[in-house]
Design an enzyme around this catalytic site. Structure first.
Site, PDB file in Angstrom:
ATOM      1  N   HIS A   1       0.833  -1.191   0.000  1.00 18.32           N
ATOM      2  CA  HIS A   1       0.000   0.000   0.000  1.00 18.32           C
ATOM      3  C   HIS A   1       0.877   1.253   0.000  1.00 18.32           C
ATOM      4  O   HIS A   1       2.082   1.176   0.222  1.00 18.32           O
ATOM      5  CB  HIS A   1      -0.934   0.022   1.220  1.00 18.32           C
ATOM      6  CG  HIS A   1      -2.130  -0.854   1.066  1.00 18.32           C
ATOM      7  ND1 HIS A   1      -2.115  -2.202   1.371  1.00 18.32           N
ATOM      8  CD2 HIS A   1      -3.391  -0.593   0.629  1.00 18.32           C
ATOM      9  CE1 HIS A   1      -3.306  -2.720   1.127  1.00 18.32           C
ATOM     10  NE2 HIS A   1      -4.096  -1.770   0.681  1.00 18.32           N
TER      11      HIS A   1
ATOM     12  N   LYS B   1      -0.860   4.850   4.517  1.00 19.24           N
ATOM     13  CA  LYS B   1      -1.672   3.849   5.220  1.00 19.24           C
ATOM     14  C   LYS B   1      -0.994   3.497   6.536  1.00 19.24           C
ATOM     15  O   LYS B   1       0.136   3.020   6.553  1.00 19.24           O
ATOM     16  CB  LYS B   1      -1.870   2.601   4.366  1.00 19.24           C
ATOM     17  CG  LYS B   1      -2.827   1.600   4.997  1.00 19.24           C
ATOM     18  CD  LYS B   1      -3.212   0.512   4.018  1.00 19.24           C
ATOM     19  CE  LYS B   1      -4.198  -0.475   4.641  1.00 19.24           C
ATOM     20  NZ  LYS B   1      -5.455   0.179   5.063  1.00 19.24           N
TER      21      LYS B   1
END
Length: 240
Positions: free
Chosen positions: A135, A139
């Site tokens: 990600h 995040k």
């Protein structure tokens, strides 16, 4: 439909754009800078709340909506140790709470494919299962909620595994499913489930190209949820 956005970061902005393009109105946009505006809001002016905030504010946002009688759809991850509390409050107040770790229709097809493959592989002891998720660096939680959902699907079928662990914590020699988490910009989300043996590898991968799929799924759920009660999930939404 009047939609309250609880959280107005990158996901909230995309959700708002998609909702308006589909003919809906945004009743309010709440983030860390204007949290006090919630108390000024007339709950009767809101049809549904879509909550994509941060792990440390998600529970308060969700409980606020439930207590005000507003159906709430949440996609925030990293707070799920409080989920039993939220579900109990929903049932006690005859409210509506919908949670998914990922609202992408493609990802939810991937969840089902993962469960099917896990069932096929449950007796193939020559294969070792691992998982990797990638990600963007913004995040905060790791592993991702999507990775945890995938892990749960595998663990349902592989009773010899005691649970999952981050690969950096693995010291047990195969008793846990290892998950590798990487944070690389601008990746919106890649998840890989891999079965490896000395002879070959079997691998399934889902790669998101943007956040649009997640946002569209949340708006579609908001359109679907009207008149429904209780604790709901993508299983009910997809209903097949």
């Amino acid at each position: 439909m009047n939609i309250l956005l609880l959280g107005y970061g990158k996901m909230g902005k995309i959700i708002g754009e998609i909702a308006e393009s589909r003919g809906h109105q945004i009743a309010a946009k709440i983030n860390i800078d204007n949290q006090e505006d919630l108390e000024k809001l007339d709950p009767s002016s809101v049809d549904v709340a879509i909550e994509f905030s941060q792990p440390d504010s998600a529970v308060d946002n969700i409980l606020w909506a439930i207590e005000k009688g507003i159906p709430v759809i949440s996609g925030t991850t990293g707070w799920l140790h409080h989920k039993p509390e939220v579900e109990a409050k929903t049932k006690a107040l005859d409210g509506t709470f919908f949670y998914a770790s990922n609202y992408s229709i493609g990802v939810n097809m991937f969840f089902r494919l993962n469960k099917f493959l896990a069932k096929l592989m449950q007796n193939q002891q020559d294969y070792t299962v691992t998982m990797e998720e990638i990600h963007h660096t913004e995040k905060k939680d790791a592993p991702s909620g999507t990775a945890i959902t995938l892990a749960e699907g595998i663990l349902e079928q592989h009773s010899h595994l005691k649970g999952w662990k981050m690969d950096t914590e693995m010291t047990d020699g195969g008793q846990y499913l290892p998950i590798t988490s990487k944070r690389i910009d601008p990746a919106p989300g890649t998840h890989v489930v891999r079965y490896q043996s000395e002879i070959d590898d079997i691998e399934i991968t889902h790669t998101a190209h943007s956040r649009k799929g997640f946002a569209l799924g949340a708006v579609l759920v908001a359109e679907w949820i009207k008149g429904k009660k209780g604790v709901l999930s993508m299983d009910e939404f997809l209903s097949f």
